[in-house]
Design a protein around this motif. Structure first.
Motif, PDB file in Angstrom:
ATOM      1  N   VAL A   1       3.547   6.010   1.289  1.00  0.00           N
ATOM      2  CA  VAL A   1       2.548   5.685   2.305  1.00  0.00           C
ATOM      3  C   VAL A   1       1.800   4.448   1.823  1.00  0.00           C
ATOM      4  N   ASP A   2       1.411   3.575   2.763  1.00  0.00           N
ATOM      5  CA  ASP A   2       0.700   2.368   2.340  1.00  0.00           C
ATOM      6  C   ASP A   2      -0.714   2.703   1.849  1.00  0.00           C
ATOM      7  N   ILE A   3      -1.259   1.794   1.049  1.00  0.00           N
ATOM      8  CA  ILE A   3      -2.541   2.055   0.384  1.00  0.00           C
ATOM      9  C   ILE A   3      -3.702   2.190   1.362  1.00  0.00           C
ATOM     10  N   TYR A   4      -3.586   1.549   2.530  1.00  0.00           N
ATOM     11  CA  TYR A   4      -4.655   1.643   3.520  1.00  0.00           C
ATOM     12  C   TYR A   4      -4.681   3.037   4.151  1.00  0.00           C
ATOM     13  N   GLU A   5      -3.509   3.508   4.590  1.00  0.00           N
ATOM     14  CA  GLU A   5      -3.421   4.835   5.217  1.00  0.00           C
ATOM     15  C   GLU A   5      -3.697   5.946   4.206  1.00  0.00           C
ATOM     16  N   LEU A   6      -3.423   5.670   2.922  1.00  0.00           N
ATOM     17  CA  LEU A   6      -3.707   6.652   1.872  1.00  0.00           C
ATOM     18  C   LEU A   6      -5.201   6.830   1.651  1.00  0.00           C
ATOM     19  N   GLY A   7      -5.989   5.889   2.157  1.00  0.00           N
ATOM     20  CA  GLY A   7      -7.439   5.982   1.975  1.00  0.00           C
ATOM     21  C   GLY A   7      -7.905   5.389   0.656  1.00  0.00           C
ATOM     22  N   LEU A   8      -7.072   4.544   0.043  1.00  0.00           N
ATOM     23  CA  LEU A   8      -7.463   3.934  -1.231  1.00  0.00           C
ATOM     24  C   LEU A   8      -8.414   2.758  -1.032  1.00  0.00           C
ATOM     25  N   ILE A   9      -8.424   2.188   0.170  1.00  0.00           N
ATOM     26  CA  ILE A   9      -9.303   1.039   0.447  1.00  0.00           C
ATOM     27  C   ILE A   9     -10.615   1.570   1.000  1.00  0.00           C
ATOM     28  N   TYR A  10     -11.694   1.358   0.265  1.00  0.00           N
ATOM     29  CA  TYR A  10     -13.004   1.829   0.709  1.00  0.00           C
ATOM     30  C   TYR A  10     -13.706   0.801   1.587  1.00  0.00           C
ATOM     31  N   ASP A  11     -13.540  -0.488   1.272  1.00  0.00           N
ATOM     32  CA  ASP A  11     -14.201  -1.506   2.080  1.00  0.00           C
ATOM     33  C   ASP A  11     -13.563  -2.863   1.869  1.00  0.00           C
ATOM     34  N   VAL A  12     -13.633  -3.703   2.892  1.00  0.00           N
ATOM     35  CA  VAL A  12     -13.169  -5.089   2.821  1.00  0.00           C
ATOM     36  C   VAL A  12     -14.335  -5.958   3.261  1.00  0.00           C
ATOM     37  N   PHE A  13     -14.772  -6.835   2.383  1.00  0.00           N
ATOM     38  CA  PHE A  13     -15.870  -7.743   2.692  1.00  0.00           C
ATOM     39  C   PHE A  13     -15.319  -9.152   2.831  1.00  0.00           C
ATOM     40  N   VAL A  14     -15.736  -9.856   3.885  1.00  0.00           N
ATOM     41  CA  VAL A  14     -15.347 -11.253   4.073  1.00  0.00           C
ATOM     42  C   VAL A  14     -16.629 -12.026   4.329  1.00  0.00           C
ATOM     43  N   ASN A  15     -16.881 -13.071   3.536  1.00  0.00           N
ATOM     44  CA  ASN A  15     -18.080 -13.873   3.797  1.00  0.00           C
ATOM     45  C   ASN A  15     -17.723 -15.139   4.570  1.00  0.00           C
ATOM     46  N   GLU A  16     -18.738 -15.922   4.896  1.00  0.00           N
ATOM     47  CA  GLU A  16     -18.518 -17.114   5.729  1.00  0.00           C
ATOM     48  C   GLU A  16     -17.711 -18.195   5.025  1.00  0.00           C
TER      49      GLU A  16
ATOM     50  N   ARG B   1      -3.879  -5.733   7.905  1.00  0.00           N
ATOM     51  CA  ARG B   1      -2.431  -5.761   8.167  1.00  0.00           C
ATOM     52  C   ARG B   1      -1.655  -6.020   6.872  1.00  0.00           C
ATOM     53  N   VAL B   2      -2.184  -6.907   6.021  1.00  0.00           N
ATOM     54  CA  VAL B   2      -1.541  -7.178   4.730  1.00  0.00           C
ATOM     55  C   VAL B   2      -1.600  -5.929   3.849  1.00  0.00           C
ATOM     56  N   LEU B   3      -2.759  -5.272   3.814  1.00  0.00           N
ATOM     57  CA  LEU B   3      -2.918  -4.081   2.981  1.00  0.00           C
ATOM     58  C   LEU B   3      -1.932  -2.985   3.388  1.00  0.00           C
ATOM     59  N   LYS B   4      -1.614  -2.943   4.676  1.00  0.00           N
ATOM     60  CA  LYS B   4      -0.688  -1.921   5.179  1.00  0.00           C
ATOM     61  C   LYS B   4       0.762  -2.214   4.786  1.00  0.00           C
ATOM     62  N   THR B   5       1.007  -3.356   4.109  1.00  0.00           N
ATOM     63  CA  THR B   5       2.364  -3.666   3.627  1.00  0.00           C
ATOM     64  C   THR B   5       2.516  -3.304   2.153  1.00  0.00           C
ATOM     65  N   ILE B   6       1.438  -2.814   1.531  1.00  0.00           N
ATOM     66  CA  ILE B   6       1.447  -2.503   0.100  1.00  0.00           C
ATOM     67  C   ILE B   6       1.479  -0.981  -0.049  1.00  0.00           C
ATOM     68  N   TYR B   7       2.466  -0.509  -0.786  1.00  0.00           N
ATOM     69  CA  TYR B   7       2.670   0.932  -0.908  1.00  0.00           C
ATOM     70  C   TYR B   7       2.361   1.435  -2.304  1.00  0.00           C
ATOM     71  N   ASP B   8       1.835   2.637  -2.364  1.00  0.00           N
ATOM     72  CA  ASP B   8       1.680   3.324  -3.632  1.00  0.00           C
ATOM     73  C   ASP B   8       3.097   3.642  -4.107  1.00  0.00           C
ATOM     74  N   PRO B   9       3.433   3.305  -5.353  1.00  0.00           N
ATOM     75  CA  PRO B   9       4.817   3.512  -5.801  1.00  0.00           C
ATOM     76  C   PRO B   9       5.221   4.984  -5.895  1.00  0.00           C
ATOM     77  N   GLU B  10       4.262   5.876  -5.967  1.00  0.00           N
ATOM     78  CA  GLU B  10       4.598   7.294  -6.115  1.00  0.00           C
ATOM     79  C   GLU B  10       4.564   8.061  -4.800  1.00  0.00           C
ATOM     80  N   ILE B  11       3.933   7.475  -3.793  1.00  0.00           N
ATOM     81  CA  ILE B  11       3.774   8.151  -2.506  1.00  0.00           C
ATOM     82  C   ILE B  11       4.258   7.185  -1.426  1.00  0.00           C
TER      83      ILE B  11
END
Length: 108
Positions: A29-44, A17-27
């Motif tokens: 669209v948010d960085i998540y929908e743009l497909g710039l995020i390949y993976d999010v890892f969260v450990n314990e 949800r946070v990533l979807k608030t960050i936009y590429d300055p030239e496009i």
């Protein structure tokens, strides 16, 4: 002493949800929908690692965008630390964009 367990899936969803608030300055669209995020890892320990790419190695925000992402993700009270790793494997192309992003940009 009882161990506190965190719901890594729920935290992952909050991070997205946070990533979807960050936009590429030239496009516009948010960085998540743009497909710039390949993976999010969260450990314990609530440490977050985000694997992402940029639209090109010469992207004008190559220096600032990862820092902005780290700061915004770290602002979640459940997050202990956040690090962004940039990769260009596989290279980004428009096929990585969500249907929503393609629609927004008139590519559908």
């Amino acid at each position: 002493m009882s161990e506190i367990t965190i719901d890594t899936d729920a935290l992952g969803e909050k991070i997205v949800r946070v990533l979807k608030t960050i936009y590429d300055p030239e496009i516009p669209v948010d960085i998540y929908e743009l497909g710039l995020i390949y993976d999010v890892f969260v450990n314990e320990n609530s440490d977050v690692k985000i694997l992402m790419t940029l639209t090109s190695p010469n992207c004008p925000v190559a220096e600032t965008l990862p820092l902005e992402i780290e700061e915004k993700v770290k602002s979640l009270k459940e997050v202990n630390s956040a690090i962004v790793e940039i990769t260009f494997e596989p290279p980004w192309d428009k096929d990585l964009m969500s249907e929503e992003a393609k629609l927004e940009l008139g590519l559908l």
